[in-house]
Design an enzyme around this catalytic site. Structure first.
Site, PDB file in Angstrom:
ATOM      1  N   HIS A   1     -16.167  -0.666  -1.505  1.00 41.39           N
ATOM      2  CA  HIS A   1     -15.049  -0.233  -0.669  1.00 41.39           C
ATOM      3  C   HIS A   1     -14.990   1.324  -0.468  1.00 41.39           C
ATOM      4  CE1 HIS A   1     -10.654  -1.167   0.974  1.00 41.39           C
ATOM      5  NE2 HIS A   1     -10.805   0.302   0.830  1.00 41.39           N
TER       6      HIS A   1
ATOM      7  N   ARG B   1      -4.757  -5.223   7.063  1.00 43.49           N
ATOM      8  CA  ARG B   1      -3.975  -4.808   5.867  1.00 43.49           C
ATOM      9  C   ARG B   1      -4.154  -3.375   5.305  1.00 43.49           C
ATOM     10  NH1 ARG B   1      -4.630  -2.634   0.849  1.00 43.49           N
ATOM     11  NH2 ARG B   1      -6.695  -3.845   0.623  1.00 43.49           N
ATOM     12  N   ASP B   2      -5.270  -2.784   4.916  1.00 42.08           N
ATOM     13  CA  ASP B   2      -5.462  -1.555   4.384  1.00 42.08           C
ATOM     14  C   ASP B   2      -5.407  -0.652   5.665  1.00 42.08           C
ATOM     15  OD1 ASP B   2      -6.312   0.477   2.977  1.00 42.08           O
ATOM     16  OD2 ASP B   2      -8.268  -0.106   2.513  1.00 42.08           O
TER      17      ASP B   2
ATOM     18  N   HIS C   1     -14.453   5.058   1.455  1.00 43.34           N
ATOM     19  CA  HIS C   1     -13.355   5.767   2.503  1.00 43.34           C
ATOM     20  C   HIS C   1     -14.430   6.899   3.008  1.00 43.34           C
ATOM     21  CE1 HIS C   1      -9.147   4.039   2.249  1.00 43.34           C
ATOM     22  NE2 HIS C   1     -10.016   3.402   1.352  1.00 43.34           N
TER      23      HIS C   1
ATOM     24  N   CYS D   1      -4.388   5.273   2.254  1.00 40.19           N
ATOM     25  CA  CYS D   1      -3.386   4.747   0.999  1.00 40.19           C
ATOM     26  C   CYS D   1      -2.155   5.428   1.103  1.00 40.19           C
ATOM     27  CB  CYS D   1      -4.108   4.996  -0.294  1.00 40.19           C
ATOM     28  SG  CYS D   1      -3.036   4.903  -1.661  1.00 40.19           S
TER      29      CYS D   1
ATOM     30  N   ASN E   1     -10.978   4.410   6.029  1.00 43.39           N
ATOM     31  CA  ASN E   1     -11.977   3.537   5.502  1.00 43.39           C
ATOM     32  C   ASN E   1     -13.323   3.774   6.306  1.00 43.39           C
ATOM     33  OD1 ASN E   1     -10.878   1.399   3.728  1.00 43.39           O
ATOM     34  ND2 ASN E   1      -9.137   1.443   5.135  1.00 43.39           N
TER      35      ASN E   1
END
Lengths: 315, 315
Positions: free
Chosen positions: A223, A29-30, A225, A256, A265
């Site tokens: 989370h 997803r990300d 990055h 993003c 990430n």
């Protein structure tokens, strides 16, 4: 020099770390939402299957976002159809931006969802087209209906450290947003350093402030990055302060679509190298993960950002 | 998205870290020795000047190694001539592989030198063409004569965590080599994870074992490579255990010409980002350092590996 052998992490336990950490894999997803072109749905399904085969037990599959917002993830239904029974369960969350997304997810039998909130007004406006308060109002029925339907609910909180437009984000502001989301009934928060600017002292301060506000580290995922190279150091710091769930993307994919300065990430492989090296169990087979990233890099036509992948795949 | 502002680290102190850390900059030597082609000596001198202007107080300048071994550093005398008074002093060490190198260095007025030892037999053979014991014998007169001449002496110990041919390196073996070097009278040890495989638990174990053997963390510098993404986490762990000197290379340049799997050093910028972010003083101006790396990347014709440089120079 051809006699150099392939390296694997050596295990030397580190005081103050847990025995086991849950990796919440966000690559499908990300990772993929930020690719310049959409990956074919069959490739996405194969990516998920390989991640599960590598031992990851929690994999966020996709987002039920309108196709016009994120065309890269416009095939959520098709992906779940292809995955079949592999694509449901409380360890296969999907992102749902709003009630319409929740409806679509519930129609496909999903029973774990994530909403995506912002700690800052500017990013809420840019990403969600409403204020922080309005977005929390929007999430309220999403969370309630998901819980009523028996689903597990996570809330992402983005820009918890710095914001590309507002600069440093006050810890109290983050705690307020987090408290609202927990009051809605969310099962887990994922606190995100979306642009990667934070450092370990900031992590300690935020995790401690959340705990002081009644949100213990057992309810928190982190989370990070790796935009400024801080992701692993920040993650290990969170683990030393009681956090047990870590978001990571295989290969270090991601970013993003709404913030240019948000790059990759934390790479799952770099995290697993660290945890394997300290004897912290993850259930993940590093070699299988590196093979998956190598394969995915071929699909995407560029090398994986992960340092471990580059070192091992080149060896 | 053009309104996103350039990021700088926010300062949130981290418990257990020192107020100040000395960065031992290895870019001009450890960084450039591994470049495929030799950099013109005028560029090297400019690189050093820019590093000093950026606030680095300790810069290892070059190596007085025979030109046939490392042609990239075959201009040590010319570099020191160009640097003039900037190129001497106890904070301008140079590497000397043997007595011949020491003679050359002393002839140029150098008064800080470093020798380069190995914790493993295989790497000693490959790098120094002799056993560990024989190499320590070779270093004995180098260290003694340097000290007699009033110079400060550092000893690098490479392959302190893993060795590309031998695998994991026993901590006791590293401590033995370190103890021999300190017995010779060295002022400082730099313990190197030359191939970047170590993780924080291993760092704690080695620093503790050295301390138990009478080599306190005030006598130890750490030297990590980011091959597997572990360099910053390992470094911060060492700082939490009393170490106060960190080796780093501006831009993340570097590697080892004798070990294929040894890739870039910890990037000075990524380290400074972390330390600035936790309020640990280094004296370094991050912007000036990033400009230096951007300039050096142009000279070398490829981007700097440092994540901070990539994020800030692209912004």
């Amino acid at each position: 020099m051809t006699t150099e052998s392939r390296q694997l992490p050596m295990t030397v336990p580190m005081p103050g770390l847990p025995d086991r950490v849950t990796i919440y894999e966000v690559g499908p997803r990300d990772g993929l939402q930020n690719e310049p072109t959409a990956v074919p749905v069959e490739v996405k399904a194969e990516f998920v299957r390989r991640l599960l085969d590598a031992g990851l037990d929690t994999v966020e599959l996709t987002s039920f976002v309108p196709q016009r917002w994120v065309p890269q993830l416009g095939d959520a239904e098709e992906l779940l159809d292809l995955l079949g029974p592999l694509g449901t369960g409380r360890q296969r969350p999907v992102l749902v931006p709003n009630e319409r997304g929740l409806d679509r997810a519930l129609d496909k039998g999903v029973n774990a969802v994530a909403v995506f909130a912002s700690a800052t007004e500017t990013f809420a406006r840019k990403n969600l087209n409403r204020s922080v308060g309005e977005s929390l109002e929007m999430f309220a029925p999403v969370v309630r209906r998901a819980l009523d339907g028996g689903a597990w609910v996570r809330a992402y909180v983005s820009m918890c450290f710095g914001d590309p437009w507002e600069g440093p984000v006050p810890v109290g502001q983050v705690v307020d947003v987090c408290s609202h989301l927990m009051d809605l009934g969310c099962d887990q928060l994922s606190i995100g350093d979306t642009i990667g600017v934070g450092t370990p002292g900031h992590v300690v301060r935020l995790v401690t402030a959340l705990d002081d506000a009644g949100i213990g580290p057992d309810q928190v995922a982190v989370h990070f990055h790796d935009t400024y190279g801080q992701a692993l150091a920040n993650t290990l710091t969170a683990l030393q302060h009681g956090v047990r769930v870590v978001d990571a993307a295989t290969g270090g994919l991601g970013g993003c679509p709404y913030a240019r300065s948000a790059t990759g990430n934390l790479a799952t492989e770099d995290l697993v190298w660290a945890l394997d090296g300290m004897g912290v169990e993850t259930g993940v087979d590093l070699d299988a993960l590196v093979s998956t990233s190598t394969w995915m890099a071929e699909q995407l036509g560029r090398p994986a950002p992960s340092r471990v992948v580059r070192a091992l795949a080149g060896g």
